[in-house]
Design an enzyme around this catalytic site. Structure first.
Site, short mmCIF file in Angstrom:
data_model
loop_
_atom_site.label_atom_id
_atom_site.label_comp_id
_atom_site.label_asym_id
_atom_site.label_seq_id
_atom_site.Cartn_x
_atom_site.Cartn_y
_atom_site.Cartn_z
N GLU A 63 -9.84 -1.67 5.26
CA GLU A 63 -10.50 -1.39 6.54
C GLU A 63 -11.83 -2.14 6.64
OE1 GLU A 63 -8.78 0.27 8.56
OE2 GLU A 63 -8.08 2.20 7.81
N ASN B 11 -7.53 -2.74 14.27
CA ASN B 11 -8.92 -3.04 13.88
C ASN B 11 -9.01 -4.20 12.90
OD1 ASN B 11 -7.89 -1.90 11.57
ND2 ASN B 11 -9.51 -0.39 11.30
N HIS C 178 -7.31 -4.60 10.05
CA HIS C 178 -7.08 -4.37 8.63
C HIS C 178 -5.80 -5.06 8.17
CE1 HIS C 178 -4.90 -0.22 9.27
NE2 HIS C 178 -4.00 -1.15 9.11
N ASP D 202 0.81 -1.21 0.00
CA ASP D 202 0.00 0.00 0.00
C ASP D 202 0.85 1.27 0.00
OD1 ASP D 202 0.93 -0.38 2.59
OD2 ASP D 202 -1.03 -0.84 3.43
#
Ligand code: GLP
Length: 243
Positions: free
Chosen positions: A142, A135, A137, A67
């Site tokens: 996400e 979280n 990801h 990314d």
């Protein structure tokens, strides 16, 4: 899914670094998927030390990063291209033209659309390194994540702004979007190794290893892959029922 629990972040670097060195030795033209963030730093440090000591030859290795933030030039200190150069590429004999990081500037939308094709043309990723967000990801996918997604533009969420604010002067400077390999792009890798350290990752690891597959915890998509190894420290493993 294989789970390896080790003492600390340095031990993660040692264990995973060895996997990467062995992969280069077994196939000098190996194709790696690489990750950024603080989790892989000890692995990259191990690879640099191995290169200095054993001169493992990276000259034919290709890498594809997961990314990149939108809006950050490759030279920006918080861009993932800059991170990769500083933390690994500048210190081993990999050829820079063999290292791919999604572009966060220019015509990043069409470049993102070509990224999976580029990976496929190179022969596909042999070994994909992953971190995981607090979280859940992976890459920058996400929750709620689209398990069929390929590389594209994604919106980041509040939990990620907060987690990554430490790298920027202020939370407002954290980019709001990124280009990320999709969940499907990640699962295309032949082998995946996910690393995590610290209590902050314990909930995500619990979902990943023992939870139900759910797009609310994107990392659980890895349960659908046949060859995943998780290398974590005791703190990240602290919520697992079986250790
Ligand atoms: C970042 C990256 C992910 C990384 C994760 C965890 O935002 N996009 O690829 O795995 O979040 O980061 P860290 O290793 O710093 O905890």
């Amino acid at each position: 899914m294989k789970v390896i629990i080790v003492e600390d972040k340095a031990a993660i670097g040692h264990t995973v670094g060895q996997m990467f060195v062995n992969a280069v030795k077994n196939n000098p033209k190996v194709i790696f998927g690489l990750a950024t963030g603080s989790s892989p730093e000890s692995t990259y440090q191990y690879l640099i030390e191995d290169y200095q000591t054993n001169h493992t030859d990276w000259s034919n290795v290709k890498t594809f990063n997961l990314d990149e933030y939108i809006g950050l030039e490759p030279t920006h200190p918080q861009s993932y291209r800059h991170f990769m150069n500083e933390k690994l590429f500048n210190h081993i004999n990999i050829q820079k033209e063999n290292t791919y990081v999604p572009s966060g500037v220019g015509d990043y939308v069409s470049l993102a659309k070509q990224y999976d094709q580029k990976i496929a043309e190179a022969g596909g990723i042999d070994l994909q390194l992953l971190g995981v967000g607090t979280n859940g990801h992976i890459g920058f996918n996400e929750p709620p994540a689209d398990f069929d997604s390929l590389t594209g533009v994604v919106d980041l969420v509040e939990a990620t702004f907060q987690a990554n604010a430490r790298f920027f002067d202020s939370i407002n400077d954290v980019p709001k979007q990124a280009v990320s390999m999709g969940i499907k792009s990640i699962l295309n890798a032949r082998k995946i190794v996910l690393i995590a350290d610290g209590e902050g990752k314990a909930e995500a690891i619990k979902h990943l290893v023992e939870g139900e597959i759910s797009n609310l915890w994107p990392c659980t998509a890895l349960q659908n892959h046949p060859d995943v190894t998780i290398v974590i420290d005791y703190k990240a493993a602290s919520l697992l029922t079986k250790q």
